[in-house]
Design an enzyme around this catalytic site. Structure first.
Site, mmCIF file in Angstrom:
data_model
loop_
_atom_site.group_PDB
_atom_site.id
_atom_site.type_symbol
_atom_site.label_atom_id
_atom_site.label_comp_id
_atom_site.label_asym_id
_atom_site.label_seq_id
_atom_site.Cartn_x
_atom_site.Cartn_y
_atom_site.Cartn_z
ATOM 1 N N GLU A 172 2.033 -2.172 4.235
ATOM 2 C CA GLU A 172 2.109 -1.625 2.861
ATOM 3 C C GLU A 172 2.302 -2.720 1.815
ATOM 4 O OE1 GLU A 172 4.892 1.660 2.647
ATOM 5 O OE2 GLU A 172 3.565 2.955 3.809
ATOM 6 N N TYR A 243 2.100 10.637 3.649
ATOM 7 C CA TYR A 243 3.149 11.574 4.052
ATOM 8 C C TYR A 243 2.996 12.851 3.225
ATOM 9 C CZ TYR A 243 5.229 7.701 6.623
ATOM 10 O OH TYR A 243 5.446 6.670 7.510
ATOM 11 N N GLU A 291 0.209 5.387 9.621
ATOM 12 C CA GLU A 291 1.444 6.140 9.326
ATOM 13 C C GLU A 291 1.038 7.470 8.718
ATOM 14 O OE1 GLU A 291 4.751 4.341 7.242
ATOM 15 O OE2 GLU A 291 4.279 2.389 8.128
HETATM 16 O O1 AHR Z 1 7.867 5.428 8.084
HETATM 17 C C1 AHR Z 1 8.805 5.179 7.077
HETATM 18 C C2 AHR Z 1 8.321 4.158 6.069
HETATM 19 O O2 AHR Z 1 7.280 4.694 5.323
HETATM 20 C C3 AHR Z 1 7.742 2.880 6.634
HETATM 21 O O3 AHR Z 1 8.708 1.923 6.908
HETATM 22 C C4 AHR Z 1 6.855 2.406 5.520
HETATM 23 O O4 AHR Z 1 5.764 1.672 5.989
HETATM 24 C C5 AHR Z 1 6.459 3.675 4.798
HETATM 25 O O5 AHR Z 1 6.651 3.571 3.444
#
Ligand code: AHR
Length: 502
Positions: A172, A243, A291
């Site tokens: 990131e 996410y 992720e």
């Molecule tokens: O998975 C949690 C965090 O989310 C990780 O450390 C980061 O890469 C992302 O922002």
């Protein structure tokens, strides 16, 4: 409600790379300490690894596990985690404001990965460090012997190199929160030079360059274009992260978010094509979606708690307790990856244990499966083979994120070796059951069909230490074989796996 779905043996997307079902373990909260590693736990082996957790991980059959971060990696010195444990330093982890004891490092993780039946996907620190540390780490991990770093590995007890193929060039790096955050040009240049050095050591390495942390980043998608222009010839994958949140508690909007994921993948796929064309290149760079998960249940309170604490070791952090609604979301996310498996070759659920994870543990106590364990397990176990390009005819609804969201989210996979067709289906309608008419053409005769359902009347239902089976899959009867396929009825807001034996 009725839905008609057609699968044809000739209409395919891609042969799925099994690494689409990868996972992720970061030195964060209790992922490592009291997660996978807890010396003294009743199930711990001589290396301190919890066997109850390993058993749950093995059942997921996750082919690759990314390590050691995440944000953590951007100020991590990998050398702190080698050598006698009693001599390893405790360091402050700047990403999560915790203390890192370094009792688990590359040797311990490699041993765990082997026992878990998963390949390592390692990240190098391009935040606080750079090319030199990256090349040293790769030499330590992959060179057989006869050099400073490889001989040190041998001295530390590991004679054979681990031969790790997949390496992430930082994490990131577009995020201002990242230690050592860089502009796209700065990062692209550093990533390219690091990749060149790693390739000089071993040209067969697979390298992942950082794309955007999410598609709302102000630098997206120019970041991808700039970084790829700098690195295209040297890298194999560009990483994306996303996410999913539901603060407003509107299920229909929440379950429409994979449309945004689909657009994100489509856009970055387009940027890859643009740079490829500009460079007159024949090579294809693909996406490593390394992720992804639902993450919001504890997110805001964690951010507040972190500001107040005094560098604790392995605190409770990012321990989202997932509910039944999240099963539906995780199912839709995985379906999106399957449908996009021509461009998304690697994906990692973030994370694996305790930290926004399908597996939870109590220190000294039990390990159990969160609700989202099951859709991930089903996709990983049965979603291998050729992804099918399905024709789906179903009613749709308009959401804020996209118009015309199909109430039926479905993906299909043909496993020619096993002689099976597997469909993962989510009914996104909250009130109406759905009869799915699944016509399968060109695959030969349907011999049998099996329907596995995950359903709970309460969208908020969770699995806990004391009630670990509140949300669990069940085999249901009722699926019928028709002249050209099968017919299955699924309840409102439900997840189904429909497996056809040919
Ligand atoms: O998975 C949690 C965090 O989310 C990780 O450390 C980061 O890469 C992302 O922002």
């Amino acid at each position: 409600m009725e839905a008609r779905v057609t699968a044809h043996a000739r209409y395919t997307v891609a042969d799925i790379d099994k690494r689409l079902y990868g996972s992720f373990l970061e030195h964060l909260g209790r992922a490592v300490y009291t997660g996978i590693y807890e010396p003294g736990h009743p199930t711990a082996d001589e290396s301190g690894m919890r066997q109850d957790v390993l058993e749950l991980v093995r059942a997921l059959d996750t082919p690759v596990c990314r390590y050691p971060g995440g944000n953590f990696v951007s100020a991590y010195n990998w050398e702190d985690g080698i050598g006698p444990k009693s001599e390893r330093p405790t360091r402050l982890d700047l990403a999560w404001r915790t203390s890192e004891s370094n009792q688990v490092g590359i040797h311990e993780f490699a041993g765990w990965a082997k026992a878990a039946g998963t390949e390592m996907m390692l990240a190098v620190n391009l935040g606080s460090r750079g090319l030199d540390d990256a090349r040293n780490f790769v030499e330590y991990v992959n060179h057989p012997g006869g050099s400073y770093w490889s001989d040190l590995r041998r001295k530390n007890g590991q004679a054979d190199p681990w031969n790790v193929k997949l390496w992430c060039l930082g994490n990131e790096m577009d995020g201002p929160w990242q230690v050592g955050h860089k502009t796209a040009v700065e990062y692209g240049h550093l990533a390219n030079e690091t990749a060149k050095a790693l390739r000089a050591f071993d040209d067969s390495l697979e390298l992942v360059v950082c794309g955007s942390s999410h598609s709302d980043m102000p630098t997206y998608p120019q970041w991808e274009a700039t970084v790829l222009e700098e690195t295209y010839d040297q890298v194999d994958y560009i990483s994306l992260h996303m996410y999913f949140e539901n603060y407003e508690k509107k299920t229909s909007e929440f379950l429409a978010l994979p449309e945004k994921l689909d657009r994100y993948i489509g856009t970055v796929g387009g940027v890859i094509d643009y740079v490829k064309a500009k460079k007159r290149s024949k090579k294809n760079v693909r996406i490593s979606f390394d992720e992804w998960n639902v993450w919001y249940h504890e997110r805001r309170s964690d951010a507040k708690r972190m500001k107040e604490w005094d560098w604790p070791h392995a605190p409770v952090l990012l321990e989202d307790i997932y509910n039944f609604e999240d099963v539906l979301q995780v199912g839709c996310i995985l379906n999106t990856f399957i449908r996009r498996s021509d461009v998304v070759r690697i994906a990692c659920i973030a994370q694996l244990v305790n930290v926004i994870a399908p597996i939870m543990t109590a220190p000294g106590g039990a390990a159990w499966r969160q609700t989202i364990y099951f859709p991930f397990q089903f996709a990983s176990n049965y979603g291998r083979g050729t992804a099918l390009r399905l024709d789906v005819d179903c009613a749709r609804y308009d959401a804020d994120i996209a118009a015309g969201v199909s109430y039926l989210d479905i993906a299909g996979v043909h496993d020619g070796d096993a002689g099976t067709l597997t469909f993962f289906a989510i009914n996104r309608h909250g009130e109406e059951a759905m009869t799915i008419d699944l016509s399968v053409e060109g695959f030969g005769k349907v011999r049998s069909v099996e329907h596995t359902l995950i359903k709970h009347d309460d969208l908020e239902a969770r699995n806990t230490k004391d009630a670990p089976d509140t949300v669990a899959p069940m085999k249901v009867e009722g699926a019928t074989i028709s002249s050209n396929g099968v017919q299955v009825t699924v309840p409102p807001y439900s997840y189904s796996m429909i497996r056809i034996t040919l």
